[in-house]
Design a protein around this motif. Structure first.
Motif, PDB file in Angstrom:
ATOM      1  N   GLY A  92       9.478  10.733   8.248  1.00 54.69           N
ATOM      2  CA  GLY A  92      10.185  11.914   8.331  1.00 54.69           C
ATOM      3  C   GLY A  92       9.805  12.922   7.424  1.00 54.69           C
ATOM      4  O   GLY A  92      10.330  13.941   7.532  1.00 54.69           O
ATOM      5  N   TYR A  93       8.710  12.815   6.638  1.00 51.54           N
ATOM      6  CA  TYR A  93       8.324  13.896   5.822  1.00 51.54           C
ATOM      7  C   TYR A  93       7.081  14.592   6.853  1.00 51.54           C
ATOM      8  O   TYR A  93       6.706  14.150   7.722  1.00 51.54           O
ATOM      9  CB  TYR A  93       7.789  13.264   4.539  1.00 51.54           C
ATOM     10  N   THR A  94       6.564  15.601   6.029  1.00 44.95           N
ATOM     11  CA  THR A  94       5.493  16.634   6.708  1.00 44.95           C
ATOM     12  C   THR A  94       4.131  15.645   6.676  1.00 44.95           C
ATOM     13  O   THR A  94       3.333  16.027   7.686  1.00 44.95           O
ATOM     14  CB  THR A  94       5.109  17.703   6.013  1.00 44.95           C
ATOM     15  N   HIS A  95       4.131  14.532   5.982  1.00 45.06           N
ATOM     16  CA  HIS A  95       3.062  13.954   5.789  1.00 45.06           C
ATOM     17  C   HIS A  95       3.285  12.327   5.737  1.00 45.06           C
ATOM     18  O   HIS A  95       4.243  11.894   5.469  1.00 45.06           O
ATOM     19  CB  HIS A  95       2.135  14.378   4.646  1.00 45.06           C
ATOM     20  N   ASN A  96       2.299  11.616   6.067  1.00 44.79           N
ATOM     21  CA  ASN A  96       2.469  10.327   5.884  1.00 44.79           C
ATOM     22  C   ASN A  96       2.340   9.662   4.612  1.00 44.79           C
ATOM     23  O   ASN A  96       1.392  10.278   3.737  1.00 44.79           O
ATOM     24  CB  ASN A  96       1.204   9.306   6.894  1.00 44.79           C
ATOM     25  N   ILE A  97       2.968   8.771   4.098  1.00 43.50           N
ATOM     26  CA  ILE A  97       2.675   8.083   2.891  1.00 43.50           C
ATOM     27  C   ILE A  97       1.787   6.869   2.817  1.00 43.50           C
ATOM     28  O   ILE A  97       2.016   6.006   3.677  1.00 43.50           O
ATOM     29  CB  ILE A  97       4.080   7.902   2.081  1.00 43.50           C
ATOM     30  N   PHE A  98       0.678   6.899   1.959  1.00 44.91           N
ATOM     31  CA  PHE A  98       0.022   5.627   1.855  1.00 44.91           C
ATOM     32  C   PHE A  98       0.143   4.763   0.748  1.00 44.91           C
ATOM     33  O   PHE A  98       0.279   5.385  -0.311  1.00 44.91           O
ATOM     34  CB  PHE A  98      -1.481   5.982   1.898  1.00 44.91           C
ATOM     35  N   LEU A  99       0.182   3.400   0.689  1.00 42.33           N
ATOM     36  CA  LEU A  99       0.583   2.654  -0.469  1.00 42.33           C
ATOM     37  C   LEU A  99      -0.423   1.711  -0.659  1.00 42.33           C
ATOM     38  O   LEU A  99      -0.427   0.882   0.228  1.00 42.33           O
ATOM     39  CB  LEU A  99       2.018   2.114  -0.667  1.00 42.33           C
ATOM     40  N   GLN A 100      -1.217   1.573  -1.637  1.00 37.02           N
ATOM     41  CA  GLN A 100      -2.264   0.391  -1.997  1.00 37.02           C
ATOM     42  C   GLN A 100      -1.706  -0.604  -2.702  1.00 37.02           C
ATOM     43  O   GLN A 100      -0.904  -0.325  -3.920  1.00 37.02           O
ATOM     44  CB  GLN A 100      -3.462   1.080  -3.029  1.00 37.02           C
ATOM     45  N   LEU A 101      -1.580  -1.717  -1.990  1.00 34.64           N
ATOM     46  CA  LEU A 101      -0.943  -3.061  -2.778  1.00 34.64           C
ATOM     47  C   LEU A 101      -1.739  -3.856  -3.537  1.00 34.64           C
ATOM     48  O   LEU A 101      -3.056  -3.878  -3.300  1.00 34.64           O
ATOM     49  CB  LEU A 101      -0.117  -3.850  -1.692  1.00 34.64           C
ATOM     50  N   PRO A 102      -1.453  -4.594  -4.845  1.00 30.20           N
ATOM     51  CA  PRO A 102      -2.254  -5.045  -5.313  1.00 30.20           C
ATOM     52  C   PRO A 102      -2.830  -6.439  -4.523  1.00 30.20           C
ATOM     53  O   PRO A 102      -1.958  -6.810  -3.661  1.00 30.20           O
ATOM     54  CB  PRO A 102      -1.439  -5.672  -6.544  1.00 30.20           C
ATOM     55  N   LYS A 103      -3.674  -7.186  -4.962  1.00 31.10           N
ATOM     56  CA  LYS A 103      -4.423  -8.270  -4.110  1.00 31.10           C
ATOM     57  C   LYS A 103      -3.447  -9.425  -4.051  1.00 31.10           C
ATOM     58  O   LYS A 103      -3.642 -10.128  -3.210  1.00 31.10           O
ATOM     59  CB  LYS A 103      -5.874  -8.531  -4.646  1.00 31.10           C
ATOM     60  N   GLU A 104      -2.628  -9.535  -5.034  1.00 29.43           N
ATOM     61  CA  GLU A 104      -1.743 -10.677  -5.037  1.00 29.43           C
ATOM     62  C   GLU A 104      -0.561 -10.747  -4.090  1.00 29.43           C
ATOM     63  O   GLU A 104       0.030 -11.717  -4.121  1.00 29.43           O
ATOM     64  CB  GLU A 104      -0.901 -10.792  -6.665  1.00 29.43           C
ATOM     65  N   VAL A 105      -0.449  -9.610  -3.327  1.00 29.39           N
ATOM     66  CA  VAL A 105       0.631  -9.439  -2.500  1.00 29.39           C
ATOM     67  C   VAL A 105       0.201  -9.163  -0.892  1.00 29.39           C
ATOM     68  O   VAL A 105      -0.877  -8.485  -0.742  1.00 29.39           O
ATOM     69  CB  VAL A 105       1.435  -7.927  -2.652  1.00 29.39           C
TER      70      VAL A 105
END
Length: 189
Positions: free
Chosen positions: A113-126
Motif C-alpha cells: 500500500g505504499y507508493t513503491h514496492n519494498i524489496f528484502l534480501q534474506l540471508p542464505k540460511e533462510v
C-alpha cells in the motif's frame, strides 16, 4: 541456581556435537551452527546428552550473572540442537486489500500500500516461500535452523506494515488475534 540450566540437552540421532575451547558446534541434517560459551559455564558431553554446570572457581564473583548465563547458554544450545535436527518455520500473512508478496530466490518483493514496492534480501540460511491463492490472504513461509535469525527477519517484515487495531490490516503471524478497537462513531452519542 537456574532450573532451566540444570536440565540436560538430549542429542537426537543424526546430530553431532563437538566442544573445543568453549565453542559448541552442532551439525545436523538441516545445517550447522556454533555458539561461544562464557568461561564461567562448564559444558560437558555425556553420552547422548549435553550437561551445563556453573564453574564455582570462576574469576567473576557475580553469582547472579553466572546463574543467568547457566540458563541462557542451556537454552541457546537447546535451540541449536532443535534447529539442526528439525528446523524452525514461521508463517506470516498479509491482511489488506492489494497487499502482495512474491519472491525470486532469497529476495522478497512486498506491495503493502505504499507508493513503491519494498524489496528484502534474506540471508542464505533462510528459505522462503510465498503463496497467493484466490480469496485468501497472501502467505510468506520462512524456514531456518537459526531461531534467533528467523525471529529477527519476521520482526523486520512485520515492521514494514504493523497490524493496526481499527481494521486489522497489516502483516500478522498466522493465527494471531489482534485486539480490535471501535472507531470514533462508537463513542459519540
Amino acid at each position: 541456581m537456574s532450573r532451566i540450566g540444570k536440565l540436560p540437552v538430549v542429542i537426537p540421532a543424526g546430530v553431532t556435537v563437538t566442544l573445543k575451547d568453549n565453542v559448541v558446534s552442532v551439525k545436523g541434517p538441516k545445517g550447522e551452527m556454533m555458539q561461544t560459551v562464557d568461561p564461567s559455564i562448564i559444558v560437558e558431553i555425556q553420552g547422548n546428552e549435553i550437561v551445563l554446570k556453573e564453574d564455582e572457581n570462576a574469576l567473576t564473583d557475580n553469582t547472579k550473572q553466572r546463574h543467568a548465563f547457566h540458563g541462557l547458554y542451556r537454552a541457546l544450545i537447546q535451540n541449536m540442537v532443535t534447529g539442526v535436527a528439525e528446523g524452525y518455520v514461521k508463517k506470516l500473512e498479509l491482511v489488506g486489500v492489494g497487499y502482495r508478496a512474491s519472491n525470486q530466490g532469497n529476495i522478497i518483493e512486498f506491495s503493502l500500500g505504499y507508493t513503491h514496492n519494498i524489496f528484502l534480501q534474506l540471508p542464505k540460511e533462510v528459505k522462503v516461500e510465498t503463496k497467493s491463492e484466490r480469496n485468501q490472504n497472501p502467505l510468506i513461509i520462512l524456514e531456518s535452523c537459526d531461531k534467533q535469525l528467523l525471529g529477527q527477519i519476521c520482526a523486520k517484515i512485520r515492521s514494514f506494515r504493523m497490524p493496526e487495531p481499527y481494521k486489522g490490516k497489516g502483516v500478522l503471524f498466522v493465527g494471531e488475534q489482534i485486539r480490535r478497537k471501535s472507531g470514533k462513531s462508537a463513542g459519540a452519542k
